[in-house]
Motif scaffolding. Structure first.
Motif, PDB file in Angstrom:
ATOM      1  N   GLU A 178       0.863  -1.191   0.000  1.00 33.71           N
ATOM      2  CA  GLU A 178       0.000   0.000   0.000  1.00 33.71           C
ATOM      3  C   GLU A 178       0.897   1.238   0.000  1.00 33.71           C
ATOM      4  O   GLU A 178       1.849   1.305   0.788  1.00 33.71           O
TER       5      GLU A 178
ATOM      6  N   ASP B 243       1.282   4.859   0.963  1.00 31.05           N
ATOM      7  CA  ASP B 243       0.649   5.834   1.859  1.00 31.05           C
ATOM      8  C   ASP B 243       1.009   7.241   1.371  1.00 31.05           C
ATOM      9  O   ASP B 243       1.923   7.874   1.886  1.00 31.05           O
TER      10      ASP B 243
ATOM     11  N   CYS C 157     -10.561   6.332   3.035  1.00 30.91           N
ATOM     12  CA  CYS C 157      -9.658   7.461   2.885  1.00 30.91           C
ATOM     13  C   CYS C 157      -8.779   7.527   4.134  1.00 30.91           C
ATOM     14  O   CYS C 157      -9.201   7.112   5.224  1.00 30.91           O
TER      15      CYS C 157
ATOM     16  N   ARG D 101      -6.829   9.662   7.225  1.00 30.11           N
ATOM     17  CA  ARG D 101      -7.459  10.599   8.163  1.00 30.11           C
ATOM     18  C   ARG D 101      -7.195  12.042   7.740  1.00 30.11           C
ATOM     19  O   ARG D 101      -6.339  12.330   6.909  1.00 30.11           O
TER      20      ARG D 101
ATOM     21  N   VAL E 166     -15.088   2.865  11.373  1.00 26.88           N
ATOM     22  CA  VAL E 166     -15.859   1.635  11.579  1.00 26.88           C
ATOM     23  C   VAL E 166     -15.848   1.221  13.054  1.00 26.88           C
ATOM     24  O   VAL E 166     -14.791   1.071  13.657  1.00 26.88           O
TER      25      VAL E 166
END
Ligand SMILES: Cc1cc2nc3c(=O)[nH]c(=O)nc-3n(C[C@H](O)[C@H](O)[C@H](O)COP(=O)(O)O)c2cc1C
Length: 340
Positions: free
Chosen positions: A137, A139, A198, A200, A252
């Motif tokens: 991933e 970032d 998304c 923060r 979540v």
């Protein structure tokens, strides 16, 4: 009925992933995540040597805001304010971490990196792949990233370079604005396998007694259960437009939240704050809540619900509007409100 989810060619036990952060910083956490039946884990982001200062953090670095505020006697609201930048070890430590995770756990492991120059992104991505990570991933959207790095220049080159350099799937983690959809499209055009929506927001808070900024005295990452509302919008917008999968992240607390993201088109959902606040058992609880929903709605596979709510979305000119009497009604309400 099964929570099993296919994502980027990987078979995951659950669509619930551990998001990059303090719950994915060492190999023991990866084992715990596996015991909890997480689908995969995104390791804490490693920064290139140029950003070595981001490997040490101020202490304390977290503050829970608004957790005691109540509306009608109850609240599930809070904001997690924090300043924690990159993985705290060296890059060599990070390569060892990935290898150890692969050795000691069967859970799919996603490496996460941050740099500025394309060459560094590419070198780091290659190492992540060599160490056995199942995916990577990028970032590019941390709330702590240096403000001088622009998407159009630094980050597009990074996506393009990494995609050309590795064979494992490349996820691109985008920020919550302002150009989320155009950035999703650019990530897709540049060969990204998925987008993570998304990261923060960058926020700020001040203490009125000391009359000073809280914690370390500078801006910090801010998120909380409320973040799901704007993230759901971005996920829906992206799912209506792009063809690569979406991993949703933000706010979540429950299985219900995961299901909402999936109904709007997410393939997987990454969680973190709920674990920091309520503990690792949150993962199993959330999985159980998704299973209860699947049983109740007679759903065999989560594929059946992915993006299902999107077909009921209308365009602004299709919105059914009231006229005549209802307009007068709302004018009266407005008047009452202003008079009181
Ligand atoms: C303390 C903290 C540290 C984080 N560190 C990273 C990080 O290193 N890399 C990254 O991509 N996201 C990082 N995040 C963002 C999370 O991965 C996640 O996307 C975000 O917190 C939204 O999910 P949540 O609302 O479930 O926490 C961090 C979040 C928190 C709260």
């Amino acid at each position: 009925m099964s929570l099993k989810t296919s994502f980027l060619g990987l078979t995951l036990q659950s669509p619930v992933l551990i998001a990059s952060g303090p719950a994915s910083h060492d190999v023991n956490q990866v084992r715990v995540a596996e015991e909890q039946n997480a689908g995969a884990i995104v390791l804490k982001t490693a920064c290139s040597d140029k950003f070595a200062h981001m490997r040490s953090w101020p202490r304390p670095r977290y503050k829970l805001l608004d957790w005691d505020k109540q509306i009608e006697g109850r609240s599930k609201m809070f904001s997690l304010y924090s300043y924690e930048q990159g993985y705290s070890g060296t890059l060599d430590d990070y390569w060892e971490l990935i290898s150890a995770c692969k050795k000691h756990a069967a859970l799919p492991v996603i490496g996460s990196i941050f740099a500025d120059e394309a060459k560094d992104w590419i070198d780091m991505a290659k190492r992540v792949e060599q160490c056995g990570a199942d995916a990577i991933e990028l970032d590019i959207s941390s709330p702590h990233r240096p403000g001088s790095l622009a998407f159009e220049t630094t980050f597009v080159a990074a996506i393009n370079g990494v995609v050309g350099a590795v064979r494992i799937p490349v996820l691109v983690k985008l920020g919550p604005g302002p150009e989320v959809l155009p950035q999703c499209l650019i990530a897709q055009e540049n060969g990204a396998s998925a987008v993570t929506l998304c990261n923060r927001l960058r926020g700020f808070d001040v203490d009125i007694e000391s009359q000073r900024p809280i914690l370390h005295g500078y801006f910090a990452g801010i998120g909380g259960p409320w973040a799901k509302y704007y993230t759901m919008r971005h996920v829906a917008e992206a799912a209506n437009t792009i063809t690569i999968p979406i991993s949703a992240t933000g706010g979540v607390l429950s299985g219900e939240d995961v299901i909402k993201y999936m109904l709007l088109g997410a393939s997987t959902v990454q969680i973190l704050s709920v674990i920091m606040v309520n503990g690792w058992e949150s993962v199993k609880r959330i999985n159980n809540e998704i299973e209860e929903y699947m049983q109740r709605k007679k759903i065999n596979s989560l594929e059946e619900i992915r993006g299902k709510a999107l077909s009921a979305m209308v365009s602004p000119d299709e919105i059914i509007r009231w006229s005549g009497e209802s307009k007068r009604g709302s004018r009266n309400l407005w008047k009452e409100g202003t008079e009181n």
